[in-house]
Write an enzyme that holds these catalytic residues in place. Structure first.
Site, PDB file in Angstrom:
ATOM      1  N   GLY A  42       0.814  -1.199   0.000  1.00  0.00           N
ATOM      2  CA  GLY A  42       0.000   0.000   0.000  1.00  0.00           C
ATOM      3  C   GLY A  42       0.853   1.257   0.000  1.00  0.00           C
ATOM      4  N   CYS A  43       0.194   2.393  -0.245  1.00  0.00           N
ATOM      5  CA  CYS A  43       0.930   3.654  -0.355  1.00  0.00           C
ATOM      6  C   CYS A  43       1.523   4.079   0.981  1.00  0.00           C
ATOM      7  CB  CYS A  43       0.019   4.742  -0.917  1.00  0.00           C
ATOM      8  SG  CYS A  43      -1.610   4.873  -0.128  1.00  0.00           S
ATOM      9  N   TYR A  44       0.764   3.963   2.059  1.00  0.00           N
ATOM     10  CA  TYR A  44       1.311   4.312   3.375  1.00  0.00           C
ATOM     11  C   TYR A  44       2.476   3.397   3.764  1.00  0.00           C
ATOM     12  CZ  TYR A  44      -2.573   7.525   4.579  1.00  0.00           C
ATOM     13  OH  TYR A  44      -3.466   8.570   4.640  1.00  0.00           O
TER      14      TYR A  44
ATOM     15  N   ALA B  86       5.695   4.309   1.745  1.00  0.00           N
ATOM     16  CA  ALA B  86       6.373   5.528   2.194  1.00  0.00           C
ATOM     17  C   ALA B  86       7.080   5.301   3.527  1.00  0.00           C
ATOM     18  CB  ALA B  86       5.362   6.670   2.308  1.00  0.00           C
TER      19      ALA B  86
END
Length: 337
Positions: A148-150, A153
């Site tokens: 996922g994006c979170y 990062a």
């Protein structure tokens, strides 16, 4: 190539990226809620690239024969369809953009997603699709669970520091803000223009379901707080940890720079990262600081939640599965202004 769930934002971003990919051509784009609707009618920006392509309902035979099948479905859906494709042993490579095959422990999945995993016997078949940190899991894999994006990062910012023993792997704080596209295409009361414009709000306090994935990818125990920002795209993660020994900013920047020296999609700079600098690209921008006054290490990462945080990363993984150059068809430079 086939995209299952192509009518959502991540599916549309896959279509955009693959339209310019020199070695991949989309022949099937399913989207049950938009079946029979022309791609260009739902997304006019894609009409010139796909003048004759329409969304179709999902049927297994529609993806039969595809070299790569991207699943861009809501969490919980792909685990109903992927096993049949893998068990058929057609040689198709699978890239799943949902959380269904990311967590290694099915009990953890049930705890955080509120339902038993329907295909736990297939978890070991999936590589974790963050190549910069888990490229060694790709060997021989025919399927990838794109993170996922979170978690992407947070992991890019923290994992090298954890692995090097530069920070304590407990009590780590991850504060991250996401653009509204992360909530998906269907309209929701809290993501309408009037709800989001001129607002900034935290959500998922203490129980956001990406927490265990962040912990798995970083190797640290984290307190994760996501925020919804009034922008279309982007993730900015600000991560705080205690140093494991003597620390200073130059050492932290050097450590990150050395960890990603050979990675074309990760840039480490002294200046604070900006979400707009990564817009439309498969790029992540990092920096780090040590605050001697408070004794905290701070690491930051900016990326496009639909790019390196989803569809761009999925194409990066597909390139690896197909034996292509990892950067094929992917931009490293963001769109500005």
């Amino acid at each position: 190539m086939a995209i299952v769930g192509a009518s959502g934002f991540t599916g549309a971003e896959l279509l955009r990226i693959l339209a310019a990919h020199p070695a991949m051509t989309v022949v099937t784009a399913t989207g049950d809620s938009q079946a029979c609707v022309a791609v260009g009618d739902l997304y006019p920006s894609l009409g010139v690239a796909y003048p004759d392509l329409a969304f179709s309902g999902y049927e297994p035979e529609r993806v039969a024969g595809a070299d790569v099948v991207f699943f861009a479905l809501p969490h919980g859906a792909s685990q109903r369809f992927v096993p049949t494709l893998l068990d058929a042993d057609t040689g198709a490579r699978v890239v799943d953009l949902a959380a269904d095959f990311r967590l290694r422990d099915p009990a953890v999945y049930e705890q955080w997603y509120g339902q038993p995993h329907q295909a736990p016997e297939h978890l070991d078949a999936f590589a974790y699709g963050l190549p910069e940190l888990f490229r060694d899991t790709f060997g021989g894999a025919a399927a990838v669970a794109a993170p996922g994006c979170y978690p992407t990062a947070a992991a890019l910012a923290l994992a090298p520091l954890v692995r090097a023993g530069a920070i304590e792997p407990h009590g780590v704080i991850v504060d991250a803000a996401s653009g509204v596209s992360g909530a998906g295409r269907p309209a929701k009361p809290h993501t309408s223009f009037c709800a989001v414009d001129e607002d900034f709000v935290a959500y998922g306090l203490l129980d956001h379901r990406h927490t265990p994935e962040i912990e798995q990818a970083t190797g640290a125990g984290v307190l994760f707080t996501p925020h919804l920002a009034p922008m279309n795209r982007g993730i900015l993660a600000t991560c705080y940890a205690r140093p494991a020994g003597v620390a200073d900013t130059d050492d932290l920047l050097t450590l990150l720079a050395e960890a990603y020296a050979a990675e074309p999609f990760v840039t480490v700079r002294e200046s604070p990262p900006s979400t707009k600098a990564t817009l439309g690209a498969n790029s992540a921008h990092l920096t780090a600081r040590f605050d001697a006054r408070t004794g905290w290490v701070m690491a930051l990462c900016a990326l496009d939640n639909l790019g390196k945080g989803a569809s761009g990363q999925a194409v990066q993984c597909a390139n690896l599965l197909c034996g292509l150059e990892e950067t094929t068809g992917l931009a490293t430079v963001g769109v500005y202004p």
